[in-house]
Design an enzyme around this catalytic site. Structure first.
Site, short mmCIF file in Angstrom:
data_model
loop_
_atom_site.label_atom_id
_atom_site.label_comp_id
_atom_site.label_asym_id
_atom_site.label_seq_id
_atom_site.Cartn_x
_atom_site.Cartn_y
_atom_site.Cartn_z
N SER A 1 52.27 42.18 43.22
CA SER A 1 51.05 42.98 43.28
C SER A 1 50.26 42.79 41.99
CB SER A 1 51.39 44.46 43.54
OG SER A 1 50.22 45.16 43.90
N ASN A 2 49.40 43.70 41.65
CA ASN A 2 48.56 43.56 40.46
C ASN A 2 48.28 44.94 39.87
OD1 ASN A 2 45.97 44.61 41.69
ND2 ASN A 2 46.44 42.91 43.09
N ARG A 3 47.52 44.98 38.80
CA ARG A 3 47.34 46.22 38.02
C ARG A 3 46.27 47.16 38.58
NH1 ARG A 3 50.29 45.97 33.48
NH2 ARG A 3 50.80 43.91 32.63
N SER A 4 45.69 46.84 39.72
CA SER A 4 44.66 47.73 40.27
C SER A 4 45.25 49.09 40.62
CB SER A 4 44.07 47.10 41.54
OG SER A 4 43.29 48.07 42.22
N ALA B 1 41.83 44.91 45.00
CA ALA B 1 42.25 43.70 44.30
C ALA B 1 43.26 43.01 45.24
CB ALA B 1 42.90 44.05 42.98
#
Ligand code: CTP
Ligand code: CA
Length: 227
Positions: free
Chosen positions: A33-36, A100
């Site tokens: 996943s990502n930091r959103s 994101a």
């Protein structure tokens, strides 16, 4: 104070917003996943409701409470998000891709937990996800399409390219390498690009006040009138 503005600028309009970082399973216990955080998309949903819109939020986060008065659909992967966006497209007046989206997913999700390797390394094969914003840009039939661009360098050049390439009507660019900007923060600083106007740099502010300003600009664009 009334939550619903019965005669708001977006009354009778259906606004569809994606939010949060999509989650791609690696195996039953791990993911990419990502930091959103989803905060910007959720703020936009609130701002759209305040202006009287009928709002659908397609959310990849479970960390935020469903906004009051918003139809919220929870998804995880980019493919699930894509399905929901295309289901919503025919009924939408405005579409905002604030999510994101993971650029890649596993070529094949492992059925079982991947065991530690004897070799001391692990290689995962990833394949590219569909570019949902670009596909919406090709498929749209009059909907006002808004995208975001998260950059750490060459902000304006990259953002201009995304606006064009994805056939968006508005592109909201943020330099996520700056402190207090973008991922996870309650504040954001963006530059707004549109096809027909000069780029507009907005000051650092809370995500909710920024969301209200963005929704106002969108309502002016689709109503063709000033408040
Ligand atoms: N986006 C999308 N589908 C993808 C990737 C991105 O719909 N598979 C959307 C995002 O929701 C955002 C916009 O495209 O509105 C720009 O996302 P960004 O990650 O900044 O750009 P990319 O086109 O993915 O390019 P890169 O990550 O290489 O900068
Ligand atoms: Ca990307």
């Amino acid at each position: 104070l009334a939550l619903y503005q019965k005669n708001g600028q977006l009354k009778g309009r259906h606004v569809v917003i994606s939010a949060g970082g999509t989650v791609e399973a690696i195996d039953p216990v791990r993911y990419i996943s990502n930091r959103s955080s989803g905060k910007m998309g959720y703020a936009l949903a609130r701002a759209a409701v305040e202006q009287g819109a009928d709002v659908t939020l397609i959310s990849a986060t479970s960390q935020l409470p469903d906004p009051v008065g918003v139809r919220t659909i929870h998804i995880q992967s980019a493919q699930e998000l894509s399905e929901q966006m295309f289901t919503a497209l025919p009924h939408a007046d405005v579409i905002i891709m604030a999510a994101a989206v993971s650029d890649y997913r596993m070529a094949q999700t492992a059925q079982n937990k991947i065991k530690k390797q004897d070799s001391g390394e692990l290689n995962l094969t990833l394949v590219e996800n569909p570019d949902i914003l670009a596909q919406l840009g090709s498929a749209k039939t009059g909907q006002y399409l808004v995208g975001f661009a998260a950059e750490t360098q060459n902000l304006m050049t990259y953002a201009q390219n995304k606006l064009k390439k994805k056939n968006a009507d508005m592109l909201i660019a943020n330099d996520v390498s700056k402190d207090q900007v973008g991922f996870g923060y309650d504040t954001n600083q963006v530059t707004i690009l549109t096809k027909d106007k000069e780029p507009e740099m907005l000051p650092l502010q809370s995500k909710i006040t920024l969301a209200r300003e963005i929704m106002k600009k969108i309502s002016i664009a689709i109503n063709g009138q000033v408040e």
